[in-house]
Design a protein around this motif. Structure first.
Motif, PDB file in Angstrom:
ATOM      1  N   ASP A 440     -72.880 -12.336  10.400  1.00 57.89           N
ATOM      2  CA  ASP A 440     -72.205 -12.255   9.102  1.00 57.89           C
ATOM      3  C   ASP A 440     -71.300 -13.464   8.888  1.00 57.89           C
ATOM      4  N   THR A 441     -71.202 -13.877   7.631  1.00 54.55           N
ATOM      5  CA  THR A 441     -70.339 -14.976   7.163  1.00 54.55           C
ATOM      6  C   THR A 441     -70.875 -16.354   7.532  1.00 54.55           C
ATOM      7  N   THR A 442     -71.998 -16.429   8.243  1.00 54.51           N
ATOM      8  CA  THR A 442     -72.583 -17.723   8.587  1.00 54.51           C
ATOM      9  C   THR A 442     -73.842 -17.939   7.763  1.00 54.51           C
ATOM     10  N   THR A 443     -73.970 -19.117   7.157  1.00 56.87           N
ATOM     11  CA  THR A 443     -75.168 -19.437   6.389  1.00 56.87           C
ATOM     12  C   THR A 443     -75.936 -20.560   7.074  1.00 56.87           C
ATOM     13  N   ALA A 444     -77.184 -20.722   6.654  1.00 61.31           N
ATOM     14  CA  ALA A 444     -78.082 -21.646   7.339  1.00 61.31           C
ATOM     15  C   ALA A 444     -77.599 -23.087   7.273  1.00 61.31           C
ATOM     16  N   LEU A 445     -77.034 -23.497   6.139  1.00 59.60           N
ATOM     17  CA  LEU A 445     -76.624 -24.889   5.989  1.00 59.60           C
ATOM     18  C   LEU A 445     -75.127 -25.091   6.187  1.00 59.60           C
ATOM     19  N   SER A 446     -74.448 -24.062   6.716  1.00 62.96           N
ATOM     20  CA  SER A 446     -73.071 -24.289   7.160  1.00 62.96           C
ATOM     21  C   SER A 446     -73.111 -25.121   8.440  1.00 62.96           C
ATOM     22  N   LYS A 447     -71.976 -25.620   8.836  1.00 62.45           N
ATOM     23  CA  LYS A 447     -71.943 -26.463  10.041  1.00 62.45           C
ATOM     24  C   LYS A 447     -72.451 -25.696  11.254  1.00 62.45           C
ATOM     25  N   ALA A 448     -71.983 -24.447  11.433  1.00 63.03           N
ATOM     26  CA  ALA A 448     -72.394 -23.653  12.590  1.00 63.03           C
ATOM     27  C   ALA A 448     -73.862 -23.250  12.478  1.00 63.03           C
ATOM     28  N   GLY A 449     -74.301 -22.888  11.259  1.00 61.94           N
ATOM     29  CA  GLY A 449     -75.687 -22.485  11.061  1.00 61.94           C
ATOM     30  C   GLY A 449     -76.652 -23.629  11.315  1.00 61.94           C
ATOM     31  N   TRP A 450     -76.297 -24.820  10.836  1.00 60.93           N
ATOM     32  CA  TRP A 450     -77.164 -25.991  11.056  1.00 60.93           C
ATOM     33  C   TRP A 450     -77.244 -26.335  12.546  1.00 60.93           C
ATOM     34  N   ALA A 451     -76.121 -26.254  13.240  1.00 60.13           N
ATOM     35  CA  ALA A 451     -76.116 -26.540  14.678  1.00 60.13           C
ATOM     36  C   ALA A 451     -76.995 -25.538  15.429  1.00 60.13           C
ATOM     37  N   ALA A 452     -76.943 -24.267  15.030  1.00 58.61           N
ATOM     38  CA  ALA A 452     -77.776 -23.252  15.670  1.00 58.61           C
ATOM     39  C   ALA A 452     -79.259 -23.514  15.402  1.00 58.61           C
ATOM     40  N   THR A 453     -79.578 -23.940  14.177  1.00 61.44           N
ATOM     41  CA  THR A 453     -80.968 -24.258  13.840  1.00 61.44           C
ATOM     42  C   THR A 453     -81.472 -25.432  14.664  1.00 61.44           C
ATOM     43  N   MET A 454     -80.628 -26.459  14.826  1.00 61.72           N
ATOM     44  CA  MET A 454     -81.011 -27.619  15.640  1.00 61.72           C
ATOM     45  C   MET A 454     -81.254 -27.198  17.091  1.00 61.72           C
ATOM     46  N   ARG A 455     -80.388 -26.353  17.625  1.00 58.96           N
ATOM     47  CA  ARG A 455     -80.535 -25.918  19.018  1.00 58.96           C
ATOM     48  C   ARG A 455     -81.802 -25.073  19.202  1.00 58.96           C
ATOM     49  N   LEU A 456     -82.114 -24.219  18.223  1.00 57.17           N
ATOM     50  CA  LEU A 456     -83.334 -23.421  18.300  1.00 57.17           C
ATOM     51  C   LEU A 456     -84.564 -24.327  18.307  1.00 57.17           C
ATOM     52  N   SER A 457     -84.588 -25.331  17.434  1.00 57.80           N
ATOM     53  CA  SER A 457     -85.722 -26.263  17.389  1.00 57.80           C
ATOM     54  C   SER A 457     -85.870 -27.004  18.709  1.00 57.80           C
ATOM     55  N   THR A 458     -84.757 -27.458  19.256  1.00 57.01           N
ATOM     56  CA  THR A 458     -84.794 -28.188  20.527  1.00 57.01           C
ATOM     57  C   THR A 458     -85.288 -27.288  21.658  1.00 57.01           C
ATOM     58  N   TYR A 459     -84.835 -26.045  21.672  1.00 59.49           N
ATOM     59  CA  TYR A 459     -85.271 -25.096  22.705  1.00 59.49           C
ATOM     60  C   TYR A 459     -86.785 -24.914  22.670  1.00 59.49           C
ATOM     61  N   LEU A 460     -87.334 -24.758  21.473  1.00 60.02           N
ATOM     62  CA  LEU A 460     -88.778 -24.566  21.353  1.00 60.02           C
ATOM     63  C   LEU A 460     -89.538 -25.837  21.727  1.00 60.02           C
ATOM     64  N   GLU A 461     -89.014 -26.994  21.322  1.00 56.95           N
ATOM     65  CA  GLU A 461     -89.694 -28.260  21.594  1.00 56.95           C
ATOM     66  C   GLU A 461     -89.764 -28.577  23.084  1.00 56.95           C
ATOM     67  N   THR A 462     -88.795 -28.146  23.840  1.00 56.41           N
ATOM     68  CA  THR A 462     -88.752 -28.485  25.269  1.00 56.41           C
ATOM     69  C   THR A 462     -89.616 -27.570  26.128  1.00 56.41           C
ATOM     70  N   ASP A 463     -90.166 -26.516  25.543  1.00 57.25           N
ATOM     71  CA  ASP A 463     -91.052 -25.651  26.319  1.00 57.25           C
ATOM     72  C   ASP A 463     -92.397 -26.363  26.489  1.00 57.25           C
ATOM     73  N   PRO A 464     -92.908 -26.522  27.726  1.00 52.63           N
ATOM     74  CA  PRO A 464     -94.154 -27.271  27.949  1.00 52.63           C
ATOM     75  C   PRO A 464     -95.374 -26.637  27.295  1.00 52.63           C
ATOM     76  N   ARG A 465     -95.289 -25.380  26.905  1.00 53.13           N
ATOM     77  CA  ARG A 465     -96.425 -24.723  26.263  1.00 53.13           C
ATOM     78  C   ARG A 465     -96.488 -25.004  24.766  1.00 53.13           C
ATOM     79  N   VAL A 466     -95.473 -25.662  24.229  1.00 54.43           N
ATOM     80  CA  VAL A 466     -95.387 -25.925  22.799  1.00 54.43           C
ATOM     81  C   VAL A 466     -95.818 -27.354  22.512  1.00 54.43           C
TER      82      VAL A 466
END
Length: 743
Positions: A440-466
């Motif tokens: 709650d209170t966090t949106t996708a393009l807020s500073k915290a939301g954008w940082a979380a989106t970047m971290r999720l993308s990085t997590y998926l990219e670093t998996d060798p199966r991806v």
């Protein structure tokens, strides 16, 4: 002394024969009302299965209800034979895209013309991938896929004048499901056309008369037709899977012929003993009809258990099995006796040659019965060895989706899938979709939301199966939050951010060549990981979906329900047999032998399909590395009911013989002699029917047909005619405890 079954239901047979005209009229009215509706069933079937309340289903709901993405649902056009480096070829592709874009259900088109995404172009630039968004309203999948194919077919014909190698094939989840439905339906019709002539010959040999041979086939076709009509009515109200007609036809042909064979055989036996046609028909209902009803109940128990599994595909299988078992019993015990009284002159009498063959067969069964009752331990040990060896193979079974190209080769969607593999882009069809639900209170393009989106993308990219990740950070040139907010088109934002900005979508495309089991392992890894650790945001939650996630949920549901289903079927089967025979040992023995048959059938599947022993005989070119997750539970539920048929046939006649005053050994011999030929004929017919399905091109049906054919073979030979009688002889009077027969 045991009370004879005829005494228990003696009034039923005469009542049915007495009211046969009204019963026949009722069946005629039912057939005229229901059977024509069955023609609409194919158009009402739902190709894809849904797993109620599963995480993959939750993701679909989130995308449809909270995102304005043009590609929440999509199809894929694989275009091969193009040189995308050539400007003229790009013009041809533009013409193809234009033909698609005019369709009313198309919400967006993603192609190499409008995107620089390298996933849309084959590695050698000889092919293109066009992703087509489809409206997320309640879909008419058959109509939509037909419209997509119709839009590109004339364009492809016209463009081949300049591009002779051009091939356009639609694939993806919806086209693949539609083509699998057609392949399954074609397999059913082909199996019926293969099986029925052989079944007719077997029945002709068994009865020695054309009319007597035709009646069981007619009875089974009526039971199947009425079941399909009821299925069409159900499909107008609730989702009904494409497996419904397959199971109804596969099971209905076998059970309908099986039950009718028993009724006709019992009537002819009574006629040979000197009874007139009407009393003989009444007796066949009161004796064989009771056996048929009990057999149908055990089949219905197995399939009814599937209704509790929250997968609409398996619920459809359960409904099909339950309905066709009920219809087969009703046809055999009500309509068939009525018809037999009118056709007595063609059915009742037995010709001299047929009578001579039957007498010879009975003498063979008498010799076998004498051997079994004199040497029960020898028979028990020798007959059990092959079943135990096959059962031992079950420990090597590997449950999962078989890797490799096992889809029906004639299906356009399967060919499109192969094209994607040649492009080096098959991972697109195995995409794992991840929705991050922000606190709650966090949106996708807020500073915290954008940082979380970047971290999720990085997590998926670093998996060798991806192989690569599609997300908002990977789809824009500048990863600055301010730049994304200012310069990213709304259509791109809508693909990855929910309408209220509280959810974010990321898509992980598996690396090329990744096995389906490894893609499923990727899903499990993401689900087991801590969302706060991945995103750096406490309170964030991940929902994982896509085709691999659906397969994970399917496996988990089946695994979770398997043993409760087994326990449920065993309990109700025990109760049904106990109430029928008033015995504890008879149902326990029947359950133990059926479990052995199920295990041996699954072991045979492992030997043939996984180890490749005799695989070419069922049309396989190579061994498979896995057995479909649905197979064990379907084989258990089907075999447990079907296999009980022959147990009930045998025990019912032994019980009748005991009720007439024979001792245990003589009663067992009488039961073997009177049922041996019937069980052999019925089993041969079932093996032909199931074997015809095993020769189809649709691998799940092929596997199921083989398993059922193997189970019937084991059950009708080693179990019912050897192990079963040997155990009856060893138990003696305790077979009937606590009933009167134990005294």
């Amino acid at each position: 002394m045991i009370e004879a079954p005829a005494h228990q239901v003696g009034s039923v047979g005469p009542a049915i024969v007495r009211h046969r005209r009204w019963i026949t009229l009722a069946w005629i009215c039912l057939g005229l009302a229901i059977i024509p509706i069955g023609r609409h069933l194919d158009h009402r079937l739902v190709p894809a299965g849904r797993i109620l309340d599963s995480e993959s289903e939750q993701l679909v709901d989130l995308l449809q209800e909270h995102f304005n993405s043009r590609f929440a649902r999509y199809g894929i056009l694989a275009a091969s034979g193009l040189n995308l480096r050539d400007s003229g070829t790009r013009a041809a592709l533009a013409e193809i895209v234009a033909s698609i874009d005019t369709l009313p259900m198309v919400t967006g088109v993603l192609s190499p013309l409008t995107s620089t995404d390298t996933m849309l172009v084959s590695g050698d630039s000889s092919g293109a991938i066009v992703v087509v968004g489809i409206a997320a309203t309640e879909p008419d999948i058959d109509g939509e896929v037909a419209a997509l194919r119709a839009s590109t077919a004339p364009v492809a014909r016209r463009l081949r004048q300049a591009h002779p190698s051009l091939v356009l094939r639609w694939t993806g989840e919806d086209p693949l499901n539609v083509d699998l439905k057609r392949a399954s339906s074609a397999d059913v019709h082909l199996a019926e056309s293969r099986a029925l002539p052989v079944v007719g010959v077997l029945l002709l040999l068994a009865f020695g008369g054309l009319v007597a041979a035709a009646l069981p086939i007619g009875a089974s076709m009526l039971a199947v037709s009425v079941t399909l009509g009821i299925g069409a009515i159900l499909a107008a109200l609730i989702p009904v899977s494409l497996l419904f007609p397959t199971i109804a036809s596969l099971l209905g042909l076998a059970l309908g012929i099986d039950y009718a064979l028993l009724i006709v055989s019992r009537l002819r036996e009574a006629r040979r003993d000197g009874m007139d046609s009407e009393p003989a028909a009444a007796l066949s209902v009161s004796t064989a009809g009771r056996t048929v009803a009990l057999s149908g109940a055990t089949v219905a128990i197995g399939f009814a258990a599937l209704l509790v599994i929250p997968v609409d595909e398996l619920q459809s299988v359960g409904a099909a099995g339950l309905l066709v078992a009920a219809m087969s019993v009703l046809v055999a015990t009500t309509l068939l006796p009525a018809v037999l009284t009118w056709l007595d002159r063609w059915v009742g009498p037995m010709g001299a040659k047929a009578a001579s063959r039957l007498a010879k067969a009975n003498r063979r069964w008498e010799r076998w019965a004498a051997f079994v009752t004199v040497r029960p331990w020898t028979v028990l040990i020798v007959a059990s060895i092959p079943l135990l060896l096959l059962t031992w193979q079950v420990r090597r079974i590997h449950i999962g989706l078989p890797s490799g190209d096992w889809l029906p080769p004639e299906a356009e969607a399967a060919q499109g899938f192969s094209d994607m593999g040649r492009f080096g882009r098959s991972g697109v069809l195995q995409m794992v979709r991840v929705v991050m639900i922000l606190p709650d209170t966090t949106t996708a393009l807020s500073k915290a939301g954008w940082a979380a989106t970047m971290r999720l993308s990085t997590y998926l990219e670093t998996d060798p199966r991806v192989g690569r990740v599609r997300s908002l950070p990977t789809s824009v040139d500048n990863t600055s939050r301010a730049a994304v907010r200012a310069f990213t088109p709304d259509t791109v934002l809508a693909e990855f951010i929910s309408a209220d900005s509280t959810m974010v979508l990321a898509e992980a495309i598996p690396r090329e060549g990744l096995l389906p089991t490894d893609a499923m392992a990727l899903v499990r890894t993401i689900r087991l990981a801590d969302a706060a650790d991945i995103t750096g945001m406490p309170g964030a939650r991940l929902v994982v979906g896509g085709f691999p996630a659906f397969n994970v949920d399917y496996e988990d549901v089946l695994e979770g329900y398997f043993w409760p289903i087994v326990a449920l079927v065993l309990l109700f089967t025990f109760v049904a047999l106990f109430l029928s025979f008033r015995s504890v040992l008879v149902p326990l023995k029947a359950i133990a032998m059926n479990l052995l048959t199920v295990a041996a059938a699954c072991g045979a599947v492992v030997v043939v399909f996984q180890h490749g022993v005799g695989a070419s005989l069922v049309g396989l070119t190579h061994p498979l590395d896995a057995v479909f997750p649905t197979l064990p539970i379907l084989v258990f539920c089907a075999v447990f009911g079907i296999g009980m048929d022959y147990e009930v046939f045998l025990i019912a006649r032994v019980a009748e013989a005991r009720a007439s005053g024979l001792d245990e050994r003589a009663a067992i011999a009488r039961g073997l002699v009177t049922t041996g030929s019937v069980i052999t004929s019925a089993a041969a017919i079932m093996i032909v029917v199931f074997g015809a399905f095993a020769m189809g091109s649709f691998l799940p049906t092929k596997m199921l047909g083989f398993a059922l054919a193997a189970a019937v073979l084991f059950d009708a030979t080693l179990v019912r005619l050897a192990i079963g009688p040997a155990l009856l002889q060893l138990a003696g009077r305790w077979n009937w405890w606590p009933g009167k027969g134990a005294s």
